[in-house]
Structure formats: structure tokens, C-alpha cells
Design a protein around this motif. Structure first.
Motif, PDB file in Angstrom:
ATOM      1  N   PHE A  48     135.291  -9.676  19.273  1.00 13.13           N
ATOM      2  CA  PHE A  48     135.627 -10.608  20.349  1.00 13.13           C
ATOM      3  C   PHE A  48     136.645  -9.940  21.279  1.00 13.13           C
ATOM      4  O   PHE A  48     137.854 -10.120  21.120  1.00 13.13           O
ATOM      5  CB  PHE A  48     136.197 -11.908  19.787  1.00 13.13           C
ATOM      6  CG  PHE A  48     135.257 -12.642  18.870  1.00 13.13           C
ATOM      7  CD1 PHE A  48     134.060 -13.171  19.356  1.00 13.13           C
ATOM      8  CD2 PHE A  48     135.561 -12.819  17.534  1.00 13.13           C
ATOM      9  CE1 PHE A  48     133.187 -13.853  18.519  1.00 13.13           C
ATOM     10  CE2 PHE A  48     134.693 -13.509  16.688  1.00 13.13           C
ATOM     11  CZ  PHE A  48     133.504 -14.016  17.174  1.00 13.13           C
ATOM     12  N   PRO A  49     136.179  -9.164  22.249  1.00 10.63           N
ATOM     13  CA  PRO A  49     137.126  -8.351  23.032  1.00 10.63           C
ATOM     14  C   PRO A  49     138.092  -9.156  23.900  1.00 10.63           C
ATOM     15  O   PRO A  49     139.023  -8.578  24.454  1.00 10.63           O
ATOM     16  CB  PRO A  49     136.203  -7.481  23.903  1.00 10.63           C
ATOM     17  CG  PRO A  49     134.868  -7.488  23.221  1.00 10.63           C
ATOM     18  CD  PRO A  49     134.783  -8.829  22.565  1.00 10.63           C
ATOM     19  N   ASN A  50     137.882 -10.468  24.028  1.00  8.47           N
ATOM     20  CA  ASN A  50     138.917 -11.261  24.705  1.00  8.47           C
ATOM     21  C   ASN A  50     140.221 -11.238  23.927  1.00  8.47           C
ATOM     22  O   ASN A  50     141.275 -11.555  24.470  1.00  8.47           O
ATOM     23  CB  ASN A  50     138.445 -12.716  24.902  1.00  8.47           C
ATOM     24  CG  ASN A  50     138.243 -13.463  23.595  1.00  8.47           C
ATOM     25  OD1 ASN A  50     137.743 -12.887  22.626  1.00  8.47           O
ATOM     26  ND2 ASN A  50     138.610 -14.723  23.546  1.00  8.47           N
ATOM     27  N   ARG A  52     141.492  -8.476  22.598  1.00  8.00           N
ATOM     28  CA  ARG A  52     142.132  -7.153  22.684  1.00  8.00           C
ATOM     29  C   ARG A  52     143.568  -7.315  23.183  1.00  8.00           C
ATOM     30  O   ARG A  52     143.813  -7.972  24.182  1.00  8.00           O
ATOM     31  CB  ARG A  52     141.349  -6.246  23.643  1.00  8.00           C
ATOM     32  CG  ARG A  52     140.070  -5.687  23.041  1.00  8.00           C
ATOM     33  CD  ARG A  52     139.244  -4.926  24.072  1.00  8.00           C
ATOM     34  NE  ARG A  52     139.944  -3.795  24.656  1.00  8.00           N
ATOM     35  CZ  ARG A  52     139.970  -2.570  24.136  1.00  8.00           C
ATOM     36  NH1 ARG A  52     139.303  -2.315  23.018  1.00  8.00           N
ATOM     37  NH2 ARG A  52     140.634  -1.611  24.731  1.00  8.00           N
TER      38      ARG A  52
ATOM     39  N   SER C 281     131.714   0.605  26.128  1.00 13.70           N
ATOM     40  CA  SER C 281     131.958  -0.834  26.164  1.00 13.70           C
ATOM     41  C   SER C 281     131.271  -1.431  27.382  1.00 13.70           C
ATOM     42  O   SER C 281     130.873  -0.727  28.307  1.00 13.70           O
ATOM     43  CB  SER C 281     133.456  -1.115  26.255  1.00 13.70           C
ATOM     44  OG  SER C 281     134.101  -0.730  25.072  1.00 13.70           O
ATOM     45  N   ASP C 284     132.812  -7.508  30.697  1.00 12.99           N
ATOM     46  CA  ASP C 284     132.075  -8.706  31.076  1.00 12.99           C
ATOM     47  C   ASP C 284     133.108  -9.665  31.666  1.00 12.99           C
ATOM     48  O   ASP C 284     134.213  -9.785  31.142  1.00 12.99           O
ATOM     49  CB  ASP C 284     131.435  -9.296  29.800  1.00 12.99           C
ATOM     50  CG  ASP C 284     130.469 -10.433  30.061  1.00 12.99           C
ATOM     51  OD1 ASP C 284     130.723 -11.250  30.976  1.00 12.99           O
ATOM     52  OD2 ASP C 284     129.466 -10.516  29.341  1.00 12.99           O
ATOM     53  N   ARG C 286     133.293 -12.654  31.316  1.00 12.94           N
ATOM     54  CA  ARG C 286     133.711 -13.659  30.335  1.00 12.94           C
ATOM     55  C   ARG C 286     134.831 -13.163  29.424  1.00 12.94           C
ATOM     56  O   ARG C 286     135.449 -13.969  28.724  1.00 12.94           O
ATOM     57  CB  ARG C 286     132.523 -14.154  29.509  1.00 12.94           C
ATOM     58  CG  ARG C 286     131.885 -13.114  28.652  1.00 12.94           C
ATOM     59  CD  ARG C 286     130.488 -13.507  28.270  1.00 12.94           C
ATOM     60  NE  ARG C 286     130.438 -14.586  27.329  1.00 12.94           N
ATOM     61  CZ  ARG C 286     130.446 -14.429  25.994  1.00 12.94           C
ATOM     62  NH1 ARG C 286     130.523 -13.236  25.450  1.00 12.94           N
ATOM     63  NH2 ARG C 286     130.379 -15.453  25.211  1.00 12.94           N
ATOM     64  N   LEU C 287     135.122 -11.891  29.444  1.00 15.79           N
ATOM     65  CA  LEU C 287     136.219 -11.353  28.632  1.00 15.79           C
ATOM     66  C   LEU C 287     137.572 -11.513  29.311  1.00 15.79           C
ATOM     67  O   LEU C 287     138.597 -11.136  28.733  1.00 15.79           O
ATOM     68  CB  LEU C 287     135.970  -9.877  28.304  1.00 15.79           C
ATOM     69  CG  LEU C 287     134.707  -9.601  27.491  1.00 15.79           C
ATOM     70  CD1 LEU C 287     134.563  -8.101  27.257  1.00 15.79           C
ATOM     71  CD2 LEU C 287     134.733 -10.350  26.166  1.00 15.79           C
ATOM     72  N   ARG C 295     139.823  -5.626  32.864  1.00 14.96           N
ATOM     73  CA  ARG C 295     139.262  -4.735  31.849  1.00 14.96           C
ATOM     74  C   ARG C 295     138.268  -3.808  32.535  1.00 14.96           C
ATOM     75  O   ARG C 295     137.563  -4.201  33.456  1.00 14.96           O
ATOM     76  CB  ARG C 295     138.559  -5.532  30.748  1.00 14.96           C
ATOM     77  CG  ARG C 295     139.494  -6.494  30.012  1.00 14.96           C
ATOM     78  CD  ARG C 295     138.880  -7.016  28.718  1.00 14.96           C
ATOM     79  NE  ARG C 295     139.550  -8.206  28.251  1.00 14.96           N
ATOM     80  CZ  ARG C 295     140.639  -8.231  27.461  1.00 14.96           C
ATOM     81  NH1 ARG C 295     141.183  -7.109  27.048  1.00 14.96           N
ATOM     82  NH2 ARG C 295     141.189  -9.367  27.093  1.00 14.96           N
ATOM     83  N   LEU C 346     136.763 -17.683  25.512  1.00 19.48           N
ATOM     84  CA  LEU C 346     135.458 -17.181  25.092  1.00 19.48           C
ATOM     85  C   LEU C 346     135.024 -17.929  23.864  1.00 19.48           C
ATOM     86  O   LEU C 346     135.782 -17.944  22.897  1.00 19.48           O
ATOM     87  CB  LEU C 346     135.539 -15.678  24.844  1.00 19.48           C
ATOM     88  CG  LEU C 346     134.274 -14.977  24.318  1.00 19.48           C
ATOM     89  CD1 LEU C 346     134.267 -13.523  24.743  1.00 19.48           C
ATOM     90  CD2 LEU C 346     134.098 -15.081  22.822  1.00 19.48           C
TER      91      LEU C 346
ATOM     92  N   GLU D 197     126.706 -17.080  25.207  1.00 16.49           N
ATOM     93  CA  GLU D 197     127.106 -15.672  25.338  1.00 16.49           C
ATOM     94  C   GLU D 197     126.867 -15.140  26.746  1.00 16.49           C
ATOM     95  O   GLU D 197     127.342 -14.053  27.091  1.00 16.49           O
ATOM     96  CB  GLU D 197     126.314 -14.806  24.348  1.00 16.49           C
ATOM     97  CG  GLU D 197     126.561 -15.130  22.893  1.00 16.49           C
ATOM     98  CD  GLU D 197     127.936 -14.689  22.421  1.00 16.49           C
ATOM     99  OE1 GLU D 197     128.343 -13.572  22.741  1.00 16.49           O
ATOM    100  OE2 GLU D 197     128.594 -15.492  21.722  1.00 16.49           O
ATOM    101  N   LYS D 203     127.895  -8.823  33.520  1.00 13.60           N
ATOM    102  CA  LYS D 203     128.277  -7.505  33.026  1.00 13.60           C
ATOM    103  C   LYS D 203     127.183  -6.491  33.338  1.00 13.60           C
ATOM    104  O   LYS D 203     126.013  -6.836  33.504  1.00 13.60           O
ATOM    105  CB  LYS D 203     128.491  -7.545  31.512  1.00 13.60           C
ATOM    106  CG  LYS D 203     127.215  -7.813  30.722  1.00 13.60           C
ATOM    107  CD  LYS D 203     127.412  -7.591  29.223  1.00 13.60           C
ATOM    108  CE  LYS D 203     126.110  -7.911  28.486  1.00 13.60           C
ATOM    109  NZ  LYS D 203     126.235  -7.786  27.037  1.00 13.60           N
TER     110      LYS D 203
END
Lengths: 347, 347, 347, 347
Positions: A48-50, A52, C281, C284, C286-287, C295, C346, D197, D203
Motif C-alpha cells: 500500500f504505497p500510500n 510510504r 513503480s 498513481d 490515488r497514492l 510521488r 486509499l 483500485e 497512472k
């Protein structure tokens, strides 16, 4: 004060990542372990890269010793897991909050009928507390095991509660026309949850029986001290988050729009996470996106004998992870809104 | 056979462009004029480039002589326009189909109350036919003026009709929980219709009164030959197209799920644009996108005394332009589905 | 420590409500005034009910005395307002952060050309600092007037910066293919921003000239100490929030994928709000939803001579209100991430 | 004239149901068999209820005799199926149109490299025709085996064709920044295709290699009679349908915007399914939703040396099933637009 040590079992689904979002900035709690058999070794921020920059933690194999060292363990698992692990944890002094349905239905025959498995720890049901703070706050404080309510049940029970406790509606013909965003269907790979299958569509489903029906009925029964009849029709909204419930009841007494407004405001005036909006407001799921608020409004259309309530929550927050954190806050005598003061994301 | 010559008054809104889409491929009709004061001179395919290659026509100033040379004139205008131009057209032998609300309510006091203007041609109301073919097909054949039904009223009336005609439900407590895509709000520039205000949201609105309420009630009254009480709660779905209506009635007789299914199938078995789906189906607005079909299903949840009907249409087709073309086909003795045989766009 | 007293001019648009969201939970700042001529008297929480429970404040007529008593004033207004009020505020010792474009372009001829008005306070341009902390943090600390960057310019400049500062790409043929959610078009009632006009669509626009082009070019020029040529093509994404920029440059030196990765990581390793994601990577939008993070990722596809960078931000946060708060934090020597520690929402 | 007898192998995915939609109203063709091992026995209208009323057909086990009795067989299958069955069908005199990638790449080493399997019928490649009518119409007329182009390749090749054939751009640095709706990912149950998702996100993906890259390059090479270098970056749009490609080329000759416009118009003036829009138009995927049109526009921004083309198609129609039907029409000497005259659904 030492932070509450939190363990999470499961956590690769949407309630799991939402727990991680809410706990990342919680002033009095920290996640010390998160388990997933299938993803053991995977850093949570890679899945879940949110996350990070917020977590160094990785998913780990479930380890009883690690979990027993926690103050509280959240289960964000499929049905059936919590009931197998809870007795040991409770015995070790760990408090448990189950976000699945294992402990939600007191009548285990009913539970087994709807969930299609036999229950793993019937004896613990005696001490389980249903984690809807607006109904059971006092019991939650002392509880060792919390059944965190379902998403539809939260929106529907909060909306009906003032009417039912005041004895204003015909309890034999309650109707809940409820709608949920697609995240309510979970993160599992299913054709019917694909974007191409759900966006630009809208439908009712589960009319002949949805697992949240017995849970809601149990709660409404408790409000009236009797037995209600409820017609519950869930629908799928093409949004990610949000539940809206439009509730209908036939008035058994002649109460004015203004009296209804006052009843609702008085019922919830002390509640940090229920907002009774002014008359003629339009509760919209976008007004609670990402927040733990339930917003509602009450109407008596055309002065007739039907009362209408609309109630909105974010299914992943007040309908799942947020309510679980609220329960944790109550159990550990923290500020009830600690870590839960998000302003809803609008637009 | 000569094609039916069609004029369109208005046509810069969504019902206008949808009429143009449907008529572009109609085998027996052709659009000879389309008027718009504000856009006179603008080619329709420049304003709506999806029409490039289908129309050379441009919007023109309304010209009575041109319109009087048509066989039929559709009004796709704001309320109030059709009633000012219809008497002259009818006198000239032109048949009129109004997609706005000017002729929908027989009781002009009620009309003036809800629409906030005085009616411009009361005398013509005697001959107006309400253009719901499933109720009034025979009268439509001979009609000179058609009031094309509203979108919500189409979905709700078709869904309730079998139950009401069979006298199976308590007519004092009918409930219609209806939901519409955003195109129902029209092409006008309004903050509340912005994408950033509506996507990822869901809300009820107009609970204390929506203009479609008296129209629906008038239709339901006609079905029962009496007076119904209806609670109508519209909601906004974050899709472009689609209406779903979930209807609730209290059964006054003990009829089984199977009997209900047969009642619905028998009622509509001859109808080209009503599809009663099998028991346990889930009518979804995506199953009618771009098509003139109304699909529905009937349920008796848990065998209780509440009957539930779900009914879906495309608000711009069966709820507006498609139904208008269907009416034209009936009026001019064409195949009822001429130009209307689209398969719904799925996914 | 006393909280920073914040005034907001304008605030009925999306950057306004986003400032209110971010400042509601800021530990070191409080909003003491928010002005709107058109909405004076309206409580902010009535216009934006997501703020219910967070603000008692109402919109007020702009009052110079009230604004002069603030420590900092944000302008969330249409272009042209900030330049008329800023000189007086600066003279009164108030620091100004303009979220509009009044101060973004140093060359006022260029500015007047693109914005179609004459500039109201040319003399102040000498001290204006462009508020992109990753380029000008030191100057921001002391600035009295900040030009808060545009949304596209933030995503594009941050993505190109490492390449340009390292002199790795042909500066005569830079390409930025950028995409923005619909909230970037603002809260104004415009047909082209309606949900029915934008959802389920995707298009390029402004190819022959977009106001963000000269702003971006100015920034890229500063990075190279020369003059770049940039082709900038913006597109509209059917989401509420989010900007994604895909950037293309022709490599003038042979650097490996790994060297590019290291270059980017080294450039931004100290930055709290730039996250260089690992090789391969997929940044997105959404991140970053609701968060102040940018990002990004860098690629050299097929080992060819084109380098590709993808960069995502939330246009209302890092692309507007969040960056403004970040600038305020720097100016007032607060923790740079104070009030900006949101985890992206997210799913 | 007897109708063309159509067989479909596969057909439970989105290209399958789209073929069924288009062929339902085709005046000169009828589907006589549709096969699916997994769904044998299931009526197509039960799996895809938008087809209710149009088809009585059910999915059947693949039966060589039934397929050999068809005039044409479409493969709407995963890669690898068509190549195993095509030789027998061709020998039986059946013409084959493969909507998968089995026959798209002439160089089988390249094909095997990208698709990870060995090719099943190399010998048939000699007679395969790439089914892009705007390049190979004459060959398509006589072809026995058609490789129906991919969705991205259709939009990109049509957009680049005029520039490349005229020799106007640097073929060593072509860039295609392409975007696709989620239906392009198919109807398979995959987490990354879930609504939760993908909606409200955007993206780039596949930057280091996408299977459509070699297919596009092969086509562009054919246009220039040499070898191009192409950087191809696909992105995911949160819509169901639609591909937009923004193409960049460096001009090698000084041609004006007007000359570019004329070049494009002249190239495609006879094409029924390519629409060169006027200068300054904004091709939008919503202008082709449900239709077989490719709409495009060409720009020379700021009069610089970069030419930009934007090109839009519906990925399931011109990018798959519609183009397949167009190929069938050409092969069987039918009107090229038979069954393909849909007006795009707008809004």
C-alpha cells in the motif's frame, strides 16, 4: 503515557489498510505487528504505497507470542479467524476488536445459519460487547471482546435509534433502503467488483437475504425490547466509499417535523461522531469521506404519516476501521476522538 | 412510404441530442428542422460532435411556417414553451410530443402550484394523452398532443402497475425509493451538477417535494381508480445515465413469490419495451444504457408482507427521447420499435 | 507559542475549502477571518458541511483592518484580486501567499499577455518568491510575498528538476504530457465541467496554449540557466483530484537506469514531500489523494535515448492549498510538515 | 442474399459480448454458434442480460463441425487458441478473424519473446493480413486469415500514418502517450482491475515494455519502409471504454498548421471510420463511445517543431469488435458500415 500497543491480524484488505491509515497518526497508539500468511515478509508500504514514509513494518506470519504482547488486537480477517484465536488472546490479557462478523450475532443458531459454519468459541459470546458506542459505550469501556458492527448496520441502527427508543413508529413495517460504495465488497478479485462491471451502473442486490439483516434486526430489537420486522434492500453505488441509508417508518403518533428534529438532536447532542443536520439538509456520502462522522437528517414528507431518515457514513471509517479505533479509544480511556479528527475530503 | 417529417423545438439539451441520436438511424423518419434561439446558425454536429457524419442540419430560429410543414414536432424545451406554441401547430395539423412537463398534469391547479407559472392553453388539456404506451397505447394512436412522461414517473408507474391493477397492496402507504444519474439534471451550468460535486457522492434530495410526485400520483390514481398515498424519495447516482426505482408495498393478500412473478410476466408479455426478469435477477441500470428497455424484477423478501419491485430505465431513452420516439411510432402506425432496437451498451 | 493568525481572502472555491480542511487540524495556526463578498454572513460550515464541527467562522466582507491584524493572508481568489490588496497588507507587516497567478510570472509583459489584464503592482514583483520549496526554500523563509505555484507547474517542475540540473537532456525538445482531475477547473458553474460532460470521457485540451506553459518554462529556464523549449499538453481525467505528468526528454549523455534512479533519490532525499519511488513503480494519483506528497518514478524504456519521468500530486494539496501551508510553515519557522501529515486516502 | 453465417469462439469476455451487440442488428450476418468450454449450456442472454430479447443462443462446447459450417469464425479468446484451430478451419473454407494477438506479429521470434509461448502454426503467417482497413483494405478483401489489430495499435497507427507516409517527422524519436479505459484489461477477476483500485486514480504502466509496442512498431515500420524508434507509454483511465493517444513527432520539414490539417483530411477523406476534426478541436473518448469511429486532430503548438496528434477510439469497437466486423464486411463484399452505423452515446 505509554502508547497502546496494537496488533492487527489480517490487514491486506481495505479495512486493514484503513486501520493503518488511521493509526499512523494516532497520538496514543502504535502498530507493533501486522500479520498475513500470504504476504509475510512484504513491507506494508510496498503493498500500500500510500503508507510510504509512515511505516517500516512488514507483514509477518501470525505469531501468538507477538500478539499476546499487544494491548489490543484487531482482526481484519475473513469470517472465522477471530473466533479461533480470541480465547487465547483474552486469556493472555489482550483485548480483542473483531472487524469481521464472528461475534456480531448473539443467537449462534442464527449466526451459523447465515454464515454457513459452526461457531468456534460459543462460550465467549457471553462477554462480547457489540461495539456501537452510541448504544453501548459504558459496556465497551470494560469489554475484553468487541464485535465491531457491520457497515450497513451502523448507518441503519443509528438512523432508526431515536424513533424506536421514542416508540414513534410501527415496528412491524420498517424499511431500510441502503446503498454502499464498492469498497464494501472488499479487495478480493471478483468479476462483479470490476470497474467495468460496476461503474456507470446501479442495482439492488441481496433482496432475498443479506448477512447484515439479522445483525440489524438484533440491534433494533434491543432498542424496542421486542421484535421488529425489517425489509432491508442493499444497493451498490458506483463510488469507492460511502453508505447512505434511507429509512422509512410509519408514525404511530402525530409528531411534527420540528419535534422529530428535536428528538434527533437531543438523542445525539453529546455524541462526537453523530451529526444531526438541520431540517431540509441533504446528507451526502461526500460529506463524510475519510472521516468517522455519521451525518443524518429526518423528514416528514408532505406532513404524511411516513417518517424518513437519511443517514450517511464512510463504510471504511465509521462503518469499520474508524469505529474500531473509536472503540479502542473508549476501552483504553483515551480521548474518544484521538486519531479520528479528520475533516472529510471534499471535493 | 414517405418518411415522417420531424421538427424539434429546443435541442441543445440532453433530451435534444438524444432525439437526434435516435432519429439519425430511424428508417421511417427524418429530422427536417431543429430550432434554438441561442444557437441559431450553429451546426448540430459542431455542438455535439458525436453527430458528425450523421447530420448536415444547423440550429435555426423557430419559424412557425417551417414547423407547420412537419408531421410531428417534439418539444425538448424548458417548461412553458410547448404550451405557447402547441395550439397553432395542432390547428395546422401537426402532431405534438412534449418532452417537458407542460401537459403532464391534468389538474391545472396542481400543475400551476408545482411549476410556478400559469398554464398557457388550458383548453387543449382535454385532448392531451399521457404518453406511457403501457397504459394508454390505444389513445396514443389517435392523439394530437402527447405529454411525454417524466423519467422517474416512467420507472415508478411501470413498476407499480401490475400490483395496483391487481389490487394487491395497501394504497395508503406506497413507497418509491428512486435514484437517477446526473444527466437527469440537464445540461444547464449549475454548481450542484459539477463532476467535482457529484462524483464519489450519493444523496437523497427533494424529500419534501419533487415535481414528479404529483405526476406519479396521478398515474397511480388512474390505476386504482382512487387516491393513493405515495412517499417518493429521489436520490442522485454518480453515473451519467440510468434510473433505478425500488418500490415497496404492503401486501393486502397472501400471494406467493411465484404468483407475483406470473402476474408481472402476464402484465407485460406483449410489451416490446418492458422486460420482466426471472426471479432473483438484479436489474441494473447498466443493462439498459442507451436502450429503450425497462427491466424489472419482483420480490417478496423473507416471505413477509412487503412486496419489493426494482425497475430500471435509461432516463434519456425510455425516460425521455426513446419513449417520445416510441409514441411517434405508435401515432404514425410504424413498427413500435422502429429506430429503437439498440442493444444496451455493456460494459 | 501563539498560533499563527491566518486570514483567507476568497474561500468559496475548492482551494478555499481545502485550506480550511488543512488548517482545521493545524497545531500552530488558526483561521481568524475568511472573506467573500458574495457569501458574507454565510457560515463556512453551512456552505461546506464537511466542516461542521470544525469551524464556527462565517464568511465576511473583506475588511482591511481585520486582514492587517493577521500574521499571514492567503488569497484563494480569481486572478487580479491579490495584486490589488497585497501592497497594503505587506506595508502593514502581513505576509501574503497568493494561490492565484498574480505573482507567478516575473516578466509582466508575458503575464499580461496570458492573463489579459494589466498588472496592478509591478513594483512588488522584485521581492516576490516563487513558492516551490524544493527550489527556493531559503528564499521562502524570509519572503513577504509568495507566488504559490500552479498545479501542473508543480508536478512538471519537480519531475524535470533532477534531469535539468544535471544537464542530462536536450532542452530544446522537452515534452510534458500532463493530466488533471476536474477539480482543477474550479467550482464555477460551467457546462464543460458538468459530470455528464466529463465522466466516462478523456481528452486533451489547451494544446495551442495553456496559462501554465509560461510558468513552467520560467521555472525550467531557471534550472538550466538558459532557455528551454517545452511542448505541454494538458488532459482532463474523469476524477475529482489528481495530477499525473508523464515527462519525456532526450538524453544527451549515456546514463543507466540505475544512475537515473540514484540521481532522483539524491536530489530529493531530504525533501519531506517528494517521494522517489523504486525502479518500476507506478506512481498513481490515488497514492497521493488528500496528501501533500509528490510521488515520482524515472524510467529509461528499452534502454533507448528517451528518459521518462512520471510524477503525481493531489492538485488541491501539493498543487495548491497544501503547498501554501507548507510555505507558511517555512515562513514562520514551524515544522515543515505541521498540519500536513495526512496519509493519502486509499482506496 | 443469404446472411453471412458467423461463429464465435470464446465470447464470455468483453470483446465477445461486444461482437454479440454489434451483430445483433447486423443486416447481413447472423451468429449461428458461440462456444465456451466453461460456460457451455449457459444462454448468452443470461450471462449478459443486455442481450435479453436479441439472442436465444446458448454457449456451446467448441464443435469443429459446427464451426466448419460457418462462413467466418471470430476468435475472442485468450492468446494461443486461434493458432491451434485456424489451420483446420481455413482448410474447410472458413475465413478467420482473430481478435487476439496470435497472428499480429510477423516476426515469430519477436512474437514468442513477448507472448511467452511458441507459435502453433508458423506456416499460416504467410497469408495472414493485418486487419487495419485504412492500411490494408485491398488485401483484406481476399484474406482468409485476419489478425485484428490491438486497441492501442489502432489509435496510434491511424494517428501517425499521415505524418509517416509523408515523411514529415524524425522517425528515431516518436512518442506515443496513450491512455485506455479499464475494459481494455478484460473481464478477468484481477485485483488491479477492481473499481476500488482504479476509480479516482490515474497512472502510467508498462513503461518498460507492453505487448502492443512491437505490434505498433511493425506497422510504423511498414509506413516508412524502414525502422522507427518509438517510446510508448500506456496509462489507465478511470472510464469503462475509450482510448486516447497523444502522439509527438519532431518535424523534419517546415509545414504549417494548415498544411498539416490538409494532409490529414486528404489522407482520410474516403474513410468511413476516420474523422479528421477541424483545427483546434478536442477529440474526446466520449465522442466515440459505442461507435466504430476514430476521431483525430493535429496541432503544431506555438508554431514550434513538434507536431502533436490526438486520436480517440472506443477500444471495444474500433479497437476490437467493431473493427472485426468492419473486416468481415470488407471480406464478404458487404457495405463497409453495415451494422456499424451507431451514433456515439453522448452524454
Amino acid at each position: 503515557m505509554a502508547k497502546v500497543k496494537v496488533g492487527i491480524v489480517g490487514g491486506t484488505g481495505y479495512t486493514g489498510v484503513e486501520l493503518l491509515r488511521l493509526l499512523a497518526n494516532h497520538p496514543n497508539a502504535e502498530v507493533v505487528a501486522i500479520t498475513s500468511r500470504s504476504e509475510a515478509g512484504m513491507p506494508v508500504a510496498e503493498m500500500f504505497p500510500n503508507l510510504r514514509g509512515f511505516y517500516d513494518l512488514a507483514f509477518s506470519e501470525p505469531n501468538p507470542d507477538v500478539l499476546k504482547a499487544c494491548d489490543v488486537v484487531f482482526f481484519a480477517t475473513p469470517h472465522g479467524v477471530a473466533m479461533s484465536m480470541t480465547p487465547d488472546l483474552v486469556e493472555a490479557g489482550v483485548r480483542v476488536i473483531d472487524l469481521a462478523a464472528d461475534f456480531r450475532i448473539n443467537d449462534l443458531e442464527v449466526w451459523e445459519d447465515w454464515y454457513g459454519m459452526s461457531h468456534g468459541c460459543p462460550s465467549i459470546m457471553d462477554e462480547v460487547v457489540y461495539g456501537l458506542p452510541e448504544m453501548f459505550r459504558e459496556k465497551i469501556k470494560e469489554a475484553r471482546v468487541i464485535a465491531n458492527p457491520g457497515c450497513y448496520p451502523t448507518a441503519v441502527q443509528l438512523g432508526f435509534q431515536p424513533l424506536l427508543k421514542a416508540g414513534l413508529v410501527d415496528i412491524d413495517h420498517l424499511i431500510a433502503d441502503a446503498k454502499s460504495g464498492i469498497s464494501g465488497a472488499g479487495r478480493g478479485a471478483k468479476v462483479e467488483s470490476l470497474a467495468a462491471e460496476t461503474s456507470e451502473g446501479f442495482k439492488a442486490y441481496g433482496i432475498n437475504g443479506h448477512r447484515h439483516l439479522p445483525e440489524i434486526v438484533q440491534g433494533l430489537n434491543a432498542m424496542v425490547g421486542g421484535k421488529v420486522n425489517l425489509t432491508f434492500v442493499p444497493h451498490l453505488i458506483p463510488t469507492i466509499r460511502g453508505i447512505e441509508a434511507t429509512l422509512y417508518g410509519k408514525l404511530t403518533k402525530n409528531v411534527s417535523q420540528q419535534e422529530l428534529q428535536e428528538l434527533f438532536e437531543n438523542t445525539y447532542c453529546e455524541e462526537p461522531f453523530v451529526d444531526v443536520m438541520p431540517a431540509n439538509s441533504q446528507p451526502d456520502t461526500r460529506l463524510v469521506k475519510g472521516s468517522n462522522m455519521c451525518r443524518m437528517a429526518v423528514y416528514r414528507p408532505s406532513g404524511g404519516d411516513i417518517v424518513v431518515v437519511t443517514s450517511v457514513i464512510d463504510n471504511l471509517v465509521k462503518g469499520a476501521a474508524g469505529q474500531a479505533v473509536q472503540n479502542m479509544n473508549i476501552m483504553f480511556d483515551l480521548e474518544e476522538n484521538a486519531g479520528l479528527n479528520h475533516v472529510a475530503l471534499l471535493p
